[in-house]
Design a protein around this motif. Structure first.
Motif, PDB file in Angstrom:
ATOM      1  N   THR A   1     114.438  91.755  42.435  1.00  0.00           N
ATOM      2  CA  THR A   1     113.581  91.172  43.472  1.00  0.00           C
ATOM      3  C   THR A   1     112.673  90.043  42.987  1.00  0.00           C
ATOM      4  OG1 THR A   1     111.788  92.768  43.123  1.00  0.00           O
ATOM      5  CG2 THR A   1     113.531  93.386  44.687  1.00  0.00           C
TER       6      THR A   1
ATOM      7  N   LYS B   1     119.036 101.350  38.317  1.00  0.00           N
ATOM      8  CA  LYS B   1     117.620 100.985  38.182  1.00  0.00           C
ATOM      9  C   LYS B   1     117.394  99.478  38.312  1.00  0.00           C
ATOM     10  CE  LYS B   1     116.438 104.877  35.172  1.00  0.00           C
ATOM     11  NZ  LYS B   1     115.971 105.263  33.812  1.00  0.00           N
TER      12      LYS B   1
ATOM     13  N   GLU C   1     102.643  94.267  43.042  1.00  0.00           N
ATOM     14  CA  GLU C   1     103.376  95.139  42.110  1.00  0.00           C
ATOM     15  C   GLU C   1     104.400  94.336  41.306  1.00  0.00           C
ATOM     16  OE1 GLU C   1     104.735  98.363  39.942  1.00  0.00           O
ATOM     17  OE2 GLU C   1     102.886  98.065  41.079  1.00  0.00           O
ATOM     18  N   GLU C   2     105.103  93.433  41.975  1.00  0.00           N
ATOM     19  CA  GLU C   2     106.062  92.592  41.253  1.00  0.00           C
ATOM     20  C   GLU C   2     105.359  91.758  40.190  1.00  0.00           C
ATOM     21  OE1 GLU C   2     109.551  91.767  44.606  1.00  0.00           O
ATOM     22  OE2 GLU C   2     107.739  90.519  44.565  1.00  0.00           O
TER      23      GLU C   2
ATOM     24  N   GLY D   1     120.326  93.420  43.180  1.00  0.00           N
ATOM     25  CA  GLY D   1     119.113  93.867  43.838  1.00  0.00           C
ATOM     26  C   GLY D   1     117.817  93.576  43.111  1.00  0.00           C
TER      27      GLY D   1
ATOM     28  N   THR E   1     104.996  90.073  45.106  1.00  0.00           N
ATOM     29  CA  THR E   1     103.982  91.027  45.559  1.00  0.00           C
ATOM     30  C   THR E   1     103.072  91.385  44.377  1.00  0.00           C
ATOM     31  OG1 THR E   1     105.298  92.965  44.982  1.00  0.00           O
ATOM     32  CG2 THR E   1     105.643  92.002  47.182  1.00  0.00           C
TER      33      THR E   1
ATOM     34  N   THR F   1     118.206  97.724  40.833  1.00  0.00           N
ATOM     35  CA  THR F   1     117.764  97.481  42.205  1.00  0.00           C
ATOM     36  C   THR F   1     116.252  97.647  42.306  1.00  0.00           C
ATOM     37  OG1 THR F   1     119.868  98.307  43.059  1.00  0.00           O
ATOM     38  CG2 THR F   1     118.020  98.199  44.597  1.00  0.00           C
ATOM     39  N   GLY F   2     115.583  96.595  42.726  1.00  0.00           N
ATOM     40  CA  GLY F   2     114.138  96.610  42.844  1.00  0.00           C
ATOM     41  C   GLY F   2     113.398  96.250  41.567  1.00  0.00           C
TER      42      GLY F   2
ATOM     43  N   ALA G   1     110.716  97.888  35.573  1.00  0.00           N
ATOM     44  CA  ALA G   1     110.259  98.477  36.842  1.00  0.00           C
ATOM     45  C   ALA G   1     109.381  99.667  36.514  1.00  0.00           C
ATOM     46  CB  ALA G   1     111.450  98.915  37.697  1.00  0.00           C
ATOM     47  N   ASP G   2     108.372  99.886  37.319  1.00  0.00           N
ATOM     48  CA  ASP G   2     107.506 101.067  37.159  1.00  0.00           C
ATOM     49  C   ASP G   2     106.896 101.145  35.760  1.00  0.00           C
ATOM     50  OD1 ASP G   2     108.117 101.906  39.787  1.00  0.00           O
ATOM     51  OD2 ASP G   2     109.972 102.832  39.069  1.00  0.00           O
TER      52      ASP G   2
END
Length: 515
Positions: A480, A453, A401-402, A478, A399, A455-456, A425-426
């Motif tokens: 991604t 953290k 964001e990814e 998790g 995506t 996960t995702g 992440a983030d």
């Protein structure tokens, strides 16, 4: 023996008038050339021109003036050799007891951004190094000075004894050969680069001492800090220390590692480093937000670490920084309020960098690493990756964001010791696995550090997966999306594992081993 005649010819005239005047007052005859002679005469110091000694005019725009037997016989004659004494007498030559010479400013000349080849060549000194080498070779009898910081000691000894000690002459001679060696190395490096020979048959480099260090990596190891004669702004060697204890060997290495990472980013970024590995990296709308993310990435490891920012540090960020123990903070600058807050901490080292080159604009350099009995030299790793360079190899594409997090993670994992795995992440790192003997081991460390953290999060690997086990481990926790170089004979195994877990995976085609 006593010093009766001195030859003085300097480009850097710092302190030379006072030194020459004092020598003259002690009865020393001063011989000089060109601009030095004019300056001394203007200041009322009695001077004999070099042409009066050689009986030959300065010619070819001053290129030939001291390259003459009357000069070099006076420098090289062995004073306790009857044969040399007789030759000097027969030819009507006299000894030169003291040589004070420094060289045309070649380094300063080539440091000019608009320097021409012709100007650089014209600033290669020939007569100066020749006199220095002659005098230094004959240091048993001749005193040679190339550094104004030695004027006081030489003058003190001459006042006390009429001459310098042999020990002083030996020390000064060694300094001369270091100086002329460095001078020639700089010229050789300049000409080699112009000719496109960065890795020639003989690799000569020269550095200038910044400071002695209390010790090296450990207290039983001696160490010193050096920099290139022409050092670009925005690095540790040119940083201004505003506060705190002097830097240690480990401080310098860690600070250099932190800077290398923060320079990867154009957006506001903060990097925390421990033992040359990032323990937390964050980007944000401003430095305050970026620091909060870098801290949150690993609040434990940042303690006692180094923090680098690529924007000025303001009071709000300084307040947070002051609440934990840090060895060093590095930034382009600090607001007055930030300095007031941070300087209350007695031992923290504050380094001001000024402006430095943004990501993607850094020049290629050469990295020298010593090995026992030699060294290896390689280009610095300034490779930058863009979205267009990525190859999506899985059924699912990342995506938007990814993709953003994958590119962020790739910039950071490049600077983690291999084998390296990083989770992000983030706009922040959430897990770092560094320096492991196998890649799945590095992944376990990064995932364990990330905890929930993971996960995702995305996963970045500095080199390819030799088998599918790292992807399978990522899937269990998790993750991604994955970014890795690709190129393994078992790439398909990793691709199949990613597809089975609905993980998006991209190949970069470039690896970033860091040993």
């Amino acid at each position: 023996m006593a010093i009766r005649r001195a030859l003085i010819s300097v480009s850097d005239k710092t302190g030379i008038v006072e030194f020459a005047r004092a020598l003259s007052g002690l009865g020393v005859q001063i011989i000089s050339t060109g601009g030095t002679s004019s300056l001394l005469e203007k200041e009322g110091v009695p001077v004999i021109g070099i042409s009066d000694v050689t009986g030959f005019p300065e010619i070819l725009d001053g290129r030939v003036k001291t390259l003459h037997p009357a000069v070099h016989s006076g420098l090289l004659a062995v004073r306790d050799s009857e044969e040399h004494q007789q030759a000097m007498k027969d030819l009507g030559l006299d000894y030169i007891d003291l040589v004070v010479v420094n060289l045309y400013p070649f380094a300063a000349t080539i440091a000019k951004p608009d320097v021409s080849y012709e100007d650089a060549i014209e600033n290669i000194d020939i007569g100066g190094p020749t006199m220095l080498r002659s005098a230094a070779k004959n240091h048993a009898f001749v005193t040679v000075v190339v550094d104004a910081s030695d004027y006081d000691q030489v003058l003190g000894e001459v006042k006390a004894e009429g001459d310098t000690t042999l020990e002083t002459r030996k020390r000064l001679a060694a300094k001369v050969f270091r100086h002329t060696g460095a001078y020639d190395a700089l010229i050789g490096d300049y000409l080699s680069k112009l000719q496109g020979e960065p890795l020639p048959e003989r690799y000569t480099v020269t550095y200038e001492k910044v400071q002695d260090l209390r010790y090296g990596e450990n207290p039983h190891q001696r160490a010193a800090f050096y920099r290139k004669p022409i050092a670009e702004a925005g690095n540790i060697t040119t940083a201004e220390q505003l506060h705190g204890k002097e830097l240690s060997y480990n401080n310098i290495n860690d600070a250099n590692a932190a800077l290398a990472i923060v320079k990867e980013f154009n957006e506001p970024a903060v990097v925390a480093v421990k033992h040359m590995n990032p323990c937390g990296v964050g980007i944000g709308a401003n430095i305050h937000e970026a620091y909060q993310k870098a801290y949150a990435a690993d609040p434990t490891s940042i303690f006692g670490g180094i923090v680098a920012a690529n924007r000025e540090i303001g009071a709000d960020t300084a307040q947070l920084l002051s609440e934990i123990f840090l060895e060093i903070i590095i930034a382009p600058g600090y607001s007055p309020e930030a300095l007031e807050i941070l300087t209350k901490k007695k031992n923290i080292r504050l380094l001001k960098l000024g402006e430095f080159q943004a990501a993607g604009e850094r020049k290629q350099d050469w990295v020298v690493t010593s090995v026992e009995g030699g060294m290896v030299v390689q280009e610095s790793d300034v490779h930058s990756l863009t979205e267009a360079d990525l190859q999506v190899v899985t059924s699912r594409k990342p995506t938007e964001e990814e993709l953003k997090q994958l590119l962020f993670g790739w910039k950071v994992v490049k600077h983690v010791k291999s084998n390296a795995i990083l989770l992000a992440a983030d706009d922040m790192t959430v897990g770092v696995g560094a320096g492991q003997m196998n890649r799945v081991g590095a992944a376990r460390i990064a995932i364990g550090q990330a905890g929930e953290k993971a996960t995702g999060a995305i996963l970045a690997s500095d080199a390819f997966f030799p088998m599918g086990d790292t992807v399978e481990l990522a899937a269990k926790h998790g993750i991604t999306a994955i970014i890795q170089p690709g190129g393994s004979v078992k790439d398909q195994e990793s691709i199949d594992a990613a597809n089975a877990a609905n993980i998006a995976m991209v190949f970069t085609g470039v690896r970033h081993f860091k040993h």
